[in-house]
Design a protein around this motif. Structure first.
Motif, mmCIF file in Angstrom:
data_model
loop_
_atom_site.group_PDB
_atom_site.id
_atom_site.type_symbol
_atom_site.label_atom_id
_atom_site.label_comp_id
_atom_site.label_asym_id
_atom_site.label_seq_id
_atom_site.Cartn_x
_atom_site.Cartn_y
_atom_site.Cartn_z
ATOM 1 N N LEU A 23 0.805 -1.209 0.000
ATOM 2 C CA LEU A 23 0.000 0.000 0.000
ATOM 3 C C LEU A 23 0.845 1.269 0.000
ATOM 4 O O LEU A 23 0.374 2.330 0.339
ATOM 5 C CB LEU A 23 -0.921 0.006 1.235
ATOM 6 N N SER A 24 2.106 1.146 -0.367
ATOM 7 C CA SER A 24 2.976 2.306 -0.277
ATOM 8 C C SER A 24 3.084 3.005 -1.625
ATOM 9 O O SER A 24 3.080 2.381 -2.677
ATOM 10 C CB SER A 24 4.361 1.885 0.203
ATOM 11 N N GLY A 25 3.181 4.321 -1.553
ATOM 12 C CA GLY A 25 3.501 5.126 -2.723
ATOM 13 C C GLY A 25 2.567 4.950 -3.886
ATOM 14 O O GLY A 25 1.357 4.912 -3.757
ATOM 15 N N LYS A 26 3.171 4.802 -5.096
ATOM 16 C CA LYS A 26 2.402 4.783 -6.331
ATOM 17 C C LYS A 26 1.685 3.465 -6.576
ATOM 18 O O LYS A 26 0.861 3.346 -7.468
ATOM 19 C CB LYS A 26 3.329 5.074 -7.513
ATOM 20 N N LYS A 27 2.008 2.424 -5.786
ATOM 21 C CA LYS A 27 1.437 1.102 -6.059
ATOM 22 C C LYS A 27 0.108 0.871 -5.363
ATOM 23 O O LYS A 27 -0.438 -0.230 -5.415
ATOM 24 C CB LYS A 27 2.417 0.003 -5.619
ATOM 25 N N GLN A 238 -1.360 9.791 7.022
ATOM 26 C CA GLN A 238 -2.480 8.952 6.591
ATOM 27 C C GLN A 238 -1.995 7.545 6.254
ATOM 28 O O GLN A 238 -2.661 6.555 6.582
ATOM 29 C CB GLN A 238 -3.158 9.580 5.367
ATOM 30 N N GLU A 239 -0.839 7.456 5.603
ATOM 31 C CA GLU A 239 -0.303 6.139 5.275
ATOM 32 C C GLU A 239 0.076 5.360 6.533
ATOM 33 O O GLU A 239 -0.068 4.140 6.582
ATOM 34 C CB GLU A 239 0.913 6.286 4.347
ATOM 35 N N VAL A 240 0.535 6.075 7.564
ATOM 36 C CA VAL A 240 0.823 5.414 8.841
ATOM 37 C C VAL A 240 -0.451 4.770 9.382
ATOM 38 O O VAL A 240 -0.449 3.603 9.800
ATOM 39 C CB VAL A 240 1.389 6.423 9.862
ATOM 40 N N ARG A 241 -1.549 5.517 9.395
ATOM 41 C CA ARG A 241 -2.830 4.980 9.887
ATOM 42 C C ARG A 241 -3.287 3.797 9.040
ATOM 43 O O ARG A 241 -3.818 2.818 9.560
ATOM 44 C CB ARG A 241 -3.906 6.076 9.857
ATOM 45 N N ASN A 283 8.191 1.349 8.267
ATOM 46 C CA ASN A 283 8.722 2.251 7.240
ATOM 47 C C ASN A 283 7.844 3.492 7.072
ATOM 48 O O ASN A 283 8.346 4.606 6.920
ATOM 49 C CB ASN A 283 8.843 1.519 5.907
ATOM 50 N N SER A 284 6.518 3.291 7.081
ATOM 51 C CA SER A 284 5.623 4.433 6.907
ATOM 52 C C SER A 284 5.752 5.409 8.072
ATOM 53 O O SER A 284 5.760 6.629 7.876
ATOM 54 C CB SER A 284 4.172 3.967 6.767
ATOM 55 N N PHE A 285 5.882 4.875 9.302
ATOM 56 C CA PHE A 285 6.034 5.748 10.468
ATOM 57 C C PHE A 285 7.374 6.470 10.419
ATOM 58 O O PHE A 285 7.476 7.661 10.744
ATOM 59 C CB PHE A 285 5.923 4.927 11.765
ATOM 60 N N MET A 358 -1.628 15.182 11.929
ATOM 61 C CA MET A 358 -1.960 13.836 12.400
ATOM 62 C C MET A 358 -3.434 13.753 12.772
ATOM 63 O O MET A 358 -4.119 12.767 12.463
ATOM 64 C CB MET A 358 -1.086 13.475 13.606
ATOM 65 N N ALA A 359 -3.919 14.806 13.440
ATOM 66 C CA ALA A 359 -5.340 14.840 13.817
ATOM 67 C C ALA A 359 -6.221 14.876 12.581
ATOM 68 O O ALA A 359 -7.286 14.243 12.536
ATOM 69 C CB ALA A 359 -5.616 16.051 14.702
ATOM 70 N N MET A 360 -5.754 15.598 11.559
ATOM 71 C CA MET A 360 -6.514 15.687 10.311
ATOM 72 C C MET A 360 -6.603 14.314 9.653
ATOM 73 O O MET A 360 -7.680 13.890 9.204
ATOM 74 C CB MET A 360 -5.811 16.668 9.363
ATOM 75 N N ALA A 361 -5.477 13.592 9.620
ATOM 76 C CA ALA A 361 -5.472 12.254 9.027
ATOM 77 C C ALA A 361 -6.412 11.326 9.781
ATOM 78 O O ALA A 361 -7.184 10.572 9.178
ATOM 79 C CB ALA A 361 -4.053 11.689 9.027
ATOM 80 N N SER A 362 -6.366 11.393 11.119
ATOM 81 C CA SER A 362 -7.229 10.522 11.929
ATOM 82 C C SER A 362 -8.688 10.948 11.835
ATOM 83 O O SER A 362 -9.581 10.104 11.744
ATOM 84 C CB SER A 362 -6.774 10.553 13.391
ATOM 85 N N SER A 363 -8.936 12.248 11.876
ATOM 86 C CA SER A 363 -10.322 12.722 11.843
ATOM 87 C C SER A 363 -10.990 12.388 10.516
ATOM 88 O O SER A 363 -12.180 12.079 10.475
ATOM 89 C CB SER A 363 -10.379 14.227 12.103
ATOM 90 N N GLU A 364 -10.228 12.439 9.424
ATOM 91 C CA GLU A 364 -10.800 12.057 8.126
ATOM 92 C C GLU A 364 -11.251 10.608 8.139
ATOM 93 O O GLU A 364 -12.308 10.267 7.617
ATOM 94 C CB GLU A 364 -9.768 12.287 7.016
ATOM 95 N N ARG A 365 -10.448 9.739 8.772
ATOM 96 C CA ARG A 365 -10.794 8.320 8.850
ATOM 97 C C ARG A 365 -11.974 8.098 9.801
ATOM 98 O O ARG A 365 -12.829 7.261 9.550
ATOM 99 C CB ARG A 365 -9.572 7.519 9.302
#
Length: 634
Positions: A23-27, A238-241, A283-285, A358-365
């Protein structure tokens, strides 16, 4: 899923190969499509622009506590900020330019005493500020998690069909937890740092406009560079989450399937796959933390540039002297104090911005789940279904789980109140779908389902489902006591009512033999009980709920022959006087049904009682015959 060892190893190798980077990057899109072939739910990055409306929506959870905690916290913050801004002026303008220059030790003594008192007040203000903002934050987090869990409970089965338990857990636990720092400290800290920054800038320009302008000239450049990093950092968190969601999903799946893993001796392969998923999260973190860490050096660089400007230009102004448009030594010292304080809130604002991302990434989810609407939802004018008789009718019902695959085709049937009907057919013929439509876990694609003449779309879900009990093949037993598990069917039932229900079904015998009887603690999923005992508990739970309609979905499929005798006796008591829908393959379970419906590919091929269907020598006859052949072979 059943497969041989060779196939399983290939499947594991596929999972291992894709576990760390699928799920990383362009793939992301390419690998998401690949994984969907293996029936995985893949969380994807929500790529939306940063907007304050999302944060404002989060702030709505603060409203109920704003009057209780915010005024005190803001007052304490203002007191602390004013004290911090006052002390450098007292040191520079009073202590140096007045007390020391004029050799006035009394003034200096008073000044030291005053500064000491101010710091005591500052300490007290900070204590109350931290206390109040923590109360505020914990209440907000509690409400948000409660709201999210309550909402998820009300979502339709389609929602859970397409998501793993692990990915849902991540949003309710980890994503909500990631907002904790924002609510417990971030909001007030943001206000405090903004007030401090504005106050310092005003004071600097009052003390010496030329020197202030020279010192703050690097700020626009710093904000320009940091803005360029904004979108990149938010996407990284977002990728970390997303990777965390996959990690939790795999952990949940592995723990539930541990017996299968061990029986196939696949511990090593499973550990390799976990390593891949774990590495993906690591790696994402690491990447997200690396990008976020760029803020701090940026601020330190700005601080260094500001200090150089202060020393160079400030020394020049100091040499000029106040009478020639320069500055006094006290002003220079105050500037040094304020310059040290100036970059501190900017640094924290940079960290706060990371926290906001970080809050934005979590709140979107989180809001993605909260914005999810049930596929099966009540009408605004839905009415409560009173005590039903149990007449069920399907009127030209069609249903599809997916648009390209029809599960039921033009089904029409009538079930009279008190009747016991059986649904038989091969796997995928539509038996469980009919049961799901009766409980209104799904709505028909076409046609109507009625109970006592009431269209199920017009009645409230609680009033409908409170009069229907479903017993599944895989009986779910909650952690807790036997008594608590049975009472789940009717929480307000007395202990005596629970015991009476157990006696009627025949569960009282084995419960009484347990060390603590009805107070025996069962492990998760009831692992200390046999399959037959778990099934008897589920029958007792269903009987205690006193439903008018009961659905048995392969409820006796995993029961051994000895337990089946007890189960059949329990069934007779459970079904007495109720409309019953039985989904089963065992002849012993369905032969006494009033009407048997034989389904194939979503259509009703035959219907009638056991004897009538045998006489036809149709599909049902061959199903029964094949079952007898299997028994003979044994």
């Amino acid at each position: 899923m059943i497969f041989n060892i060779g196939t399983k190893k290939k499947w594991f190798r596929h999972r291992i190969r894709n576990g760390g980077n699928c799920l990383s990057g362009k793939k992301i899109k390419e690998e998401s499509r690949h994984l969907k072939r293996f029936h995985y739910t893949v969380d994807t990055v929500i790529d939306k622009p940063f907007n304050w409306k999302q944060i404002w929506r989060l702030m709505q959870y603060v409203k109920p506590y704003a009057k209780t905690y915010l005024p005190g916290a803001i007052t304490a913050m203002l007191i602390s900020t004013i004290i911090r801004l006052t002390v450098p002026i007292l040191v520079g303008k009073v202590a140096i330019d007045m007390a020391i220059r004029d050799e006035n030790p009394a003034l200096l003594t008073y000044l030291v005493f005053i500064i000491g008192i101010l710091y005591v007040f500052n300490y007290a203000a900070n204590v109350f500020r931290i206390k109040w903002v923590n109360h505020l934050g914990q209440n907000v987090i509690y409400d948000l998690r409660q709201h999210l869990f309550s909402h998820v409970q009300r979502l339709s089965h389609r929602f859970f069909d397409s998501r793993s338990a692990g990915s849902i857990l991540v949003r309710i636990l980890n994503d909500v937890n990631s907002l904790q720092e924002l609510f417990t400290n971030g909001i007030i800290s943001l206000l405090m740092d903004m007030v401090t920054l504005v106050g310092i800038i005003i004071i600097l320009f009052v003390l010496s406009p030329p020197l202030a302008l020279a010192v703050v000239i690097v700020i626009p450049l710093m904000f320009y560079i940091s803005t360029k990093l904004r979108k990149n950092i938010r996407r990284s968190w977002q990728e970390v989450r997303m990777h965390q969601s996959r990690l939790n999903s795999h952990l949940n799946e592995s723990l539930q399937g541990m017996r299968i893993t061990q029986s196939f001796s696949q511990e090593e392969e499973n550990a390799e796959f976990f390593s891949g998923v774990n590495k993906g999260y690591f790696n994402s973190f690491r990447i997200a933390a690396k990008k976020s860490a760029m803020f701090r050096p940026l601020v330190e660089l700005s601080d260094a540039i500001g200090t150089v400007i202060l020393i160079a230009y400030g020394s020049y102004l100091l040499l000029l002297g106040p009478e020639n448009g320069g500055i006094a030594i006290g002003t220079f010292v105050s500037f040094a104090f304020f310059l040290g304080m100036f970059w501190e809130p900017i640094s924290r604002l940079g960290q706060m911005y990371n926290q906001l991302l970080m809050a934005m990434a979590s709140s979107e989810r989180i809001f993605e789940f909260l914005d999810e609407k049930p596929n099966v939802k009540e009408k605004d004018n839905a009415y409560s279904l009173e005590q039903i008789e149990g007449n069920i009718a399907f009127e030209n019902v069609e249903f599809s789980y997916q648009s390209d695959r029809i599960a039921l085709k033009d089904i029409s049937l009538d079930i009279e109140a008190g009747q016991t009907i059986a649904l038989v057919g091969h796997t995928g013929s539509g038996k469980s779908t009919i049961a799901n439509l009766i409980s209104r876990f799904y709505d028909p694609t076409k046609g109507n389902v009625l109970i006592d003449g009431h269209n199920l779309r017009d009645v409230s879900l609680d009033s409908l489902r409170s009069q229907i009990s479903v017993v599944l093949q895989d009986t779910f037993i909650f952690s807790g006591t036997i008594m608590e598990n049975i009472r789940f069917g009717r929480p307000n039932a007395t202990d005596q009512e629970v015991m009476e229900a157990a006696k009627v079904v025949g569960a009282d015998d084995f419960i009484s033999r347990l060390n603590n009887g009805y107070d025996t603690e069962v492990e998760e999923r009831g692992n200390i009980l046999s399959a037959g005992e778990r099934q008897l508990l589920s029958f007792t739970r269903a009987l205690l709920a006193n439903p008018r309609i009961i659905i048995l979905d392969e409820a006796t499929a995993s029961i051994d022959t000895e337990s089946e005798v007890r189960i059949q006796n329990a069934l007779r008591e459970l079904l007495k006087g109720r409309t019953s829908i039985i989904i089963a393959h065992r002849l012993s379970t369905i032969r006494d049904a009033d009407v048997i419906f034989v389904l194939e590919n979503g259509s009703i091929l035959e219907q009638g009682n056991h004897e009538a269907l045998l006489e036809k020598e149709g599909k049902y006859y061959h199903l029964v015959k094949s079952q007898f052949h299997m028994l003979d072979a044994i």
